[in-house]
Design an enzyme around this catalytic site. Sequence first.
Site, mmCIF file in Angstrom:
data_model
loop_
_atom_site.group_PDB
_atom_site.id
_atom_site.type_symbol
_atom_site.label_atom_id
_atom_site.label_comp_id
_atom_site.label_asym_id
_atom_site.label_seq_id
_atom_site.Cartn_x
_atom_site.Cartn_y
_atom_site.Cartn_z
ATOM 1 N N PHE A 148 0.804 -1.222 0.000
ATOM 2 C CA PHE A 148 0.000 0.000 0.000
ATOM 3 C C PHE A 148 0.833 1.267 0.000
ATOM 4 O O PHE A 148 0.351 2.326 -0.402
ATOM 5 C CB PHE A 148 -0.935 0.021 1.223
ATOM 6 N N LYS A 191 -1.283 -7.577 -8.904
ATOM 7 C CA LYS A 191 -2.321 -7.382 -7.890
ATOM 8 C C LYS A 191 -1.962 -6.188 -7.015
ATOM 9 O O LYS A 191 -1.042 -6.254 -6.200
ATOM 10 C CB LYS A 191 -2.506 -8.612 -7.000
ATOM 11 N N GLU A 215 -5.132 -3.909 -1.789
ATOM 12 C CA GLU A 215 -6.554 -3.604 -1.664
ATOM 13 C C GLU A 215 -6.795 -2.295 -0.916
ATOM 14 O O GLU A 215 -7.905 -1.744 -0.961
ATOM 15 C CB GLU A 215 -7.286 -4.747 -0.954
ATOM 16 N N CYS A 220 9.859 1.447 3.640
ATOM 17 C CA CYS A 220 10.844 0.502 4.172
ATOM 18 C C CYS A 220 12.228 1.117 4.293
ATOM 19 O O CYS A 220 13.104 0.527 4.913
ATOM 20 C CB CYS A 220 10.903 -0.751 3.295
ATOM 21 N N GLU A 268 9.378 -3.170 13.818
ATOM 22 C CA GLU A 268 9.173 -2.297 12.671
ATOM 23 C C GLU A 268 7.843 -1.562 12.883
ATOM 24 O O GLU A 268 6.770 -2.129 12.686
ATOM 25 C CB GLU A 268 9.133 -3.081 11.363
#
Length: 516
Positions: free
Chosen positions: A160, A184, A187, A291, A407
């Site tokens: 995302f 893909k 979502e 990240c 994280e």
Amino acid sequence: MSIEKAISSNDVPTLVNWVGCKATEAGNRLSTLEVSSPHTNEIIAYVPISGYEEVDSAVKSSEKAFLSWSGLTYKTRAQYLLKLYNALTEHMDELADLIVKEHGKNKTEAIGEVQKGLETLEYAISLPQLVQGKVEDVSRGVQCRDERVALGVVASIVPFNFPFMVPFWTLPIAIGCGNTMVLKPSEKVPITMTRVAEISQSILPEGVLNIVHGDKSTVESLISHKGISAVTFVGTSAVAELISHTCTRLNKRVLALGGAKNHLVALPDCDIEMTAQDIVNSFTGCAGERCMAASALLIVENAKKDGAEGSSEKFSDRLIKRVVDIASKINPGSDQSPRVMGPIIDKGSLIRIENCISQAESEGAKILLDGRLQSEFVSKRKDTNGNWLGPTVILHGSTSDSAMHTEIFGPVISVYICESAQEAIEIENANDYGNAACIYTGSGAAAEWFTKRFRAGMLGVNIGVPVPREPFSFGGIQRSKFGVTDITGDGGIEFFTYRRKITTKWSVPVERSWMD
């Protein structure tokens, strides 16, 4: 109705898959998920959950396209990529607005994201010059040559946090090398790549790029499909490891990038103003949801030289004070300014980040700047019902604190004061991840010492977000990456092709002299 028209008319669209360059309705039998705005938590779209039949349709479309697409020359495919580059460049502002709307980045960050994705597309346009193989006469009358060959249909599963850039880590190089792709999107942010599919439908041949929407079940259908030759994934380390093991068991090529816990080390000889500004940019940029964001700041105190000339204040105190001061001036917002920070992606992530801060507090850490309490962000959340959280700076007294290892994936940085450079490197090396690390110093010798000892794949010297640019590949080590090679750059070429070696021998002609 296209995404562009639906968004501009304030309709709440139900997204569709893109198969064979055509919008494919999901059908009533499939359920949908809500896509909400991070700014207000209002529903802005519905995304379908594609089942096996929808995935199978997309894979078969890509299989059908593969034979003709892979049969084109690199030069011809590069011409398609150039047309796509020009079209996306024309729509850059629109794509940036979609990123702001569904992800929450400020406009400057969103434009930067599109530009960064287009860099990989630029690189892929150069593939005809980058993939040349070797040719050599290895013996009398015997010649060897090698060439790069596309794998087939590849799957790209993206996160995302970068709705445009991360898909474009894989898409240009994969299809430029002759593969076809089923992608893909996350979502949580499916709108941007749906719009990209709309833009590309008149440019790319049918079936070269197919998009299926969905959730975990869709991913499982995709990676287990026998027609998929290779899988790329970007997300959490736990899921990356699972996907890596699944693909390996199925004999599929896999590159799964996971999480990170990036450490920045500051030495007393660093430029404090530049260092503090860079640290804040690193841990607050994109609301810390990347990240490569700074997560832990290790300050090496100089016991022999506590303060600057004419001051008894310690180096660590001066640096921390400046970091807090700069971070405290960041305001909530999404306009085109680097001094504003957008919201967290959703309520669940906001609660998780706040829980991490609360746990650090309960473990004895000092909250030097509390994003939960900053008045501008608190007011913004009350006014909009959005997922607003301000920059947070935590000072730890122990390296065993949970926030020093977790994280957090938000605008939070943990600070720890080290007694020596050796202690700092030991803390960084003990971290399970290996994505990025940085050293702030004015000394070339110190920079060399740290860069040779950091345990991470991407290193910075006075750069808190050391993202490599093409032709350099992106990738970490340890639990930040599962699989071989890196993504983008020459690592991407290596991943999306295999080398075919051809040895030829013809009958050796009888030697004749000029007199014959």
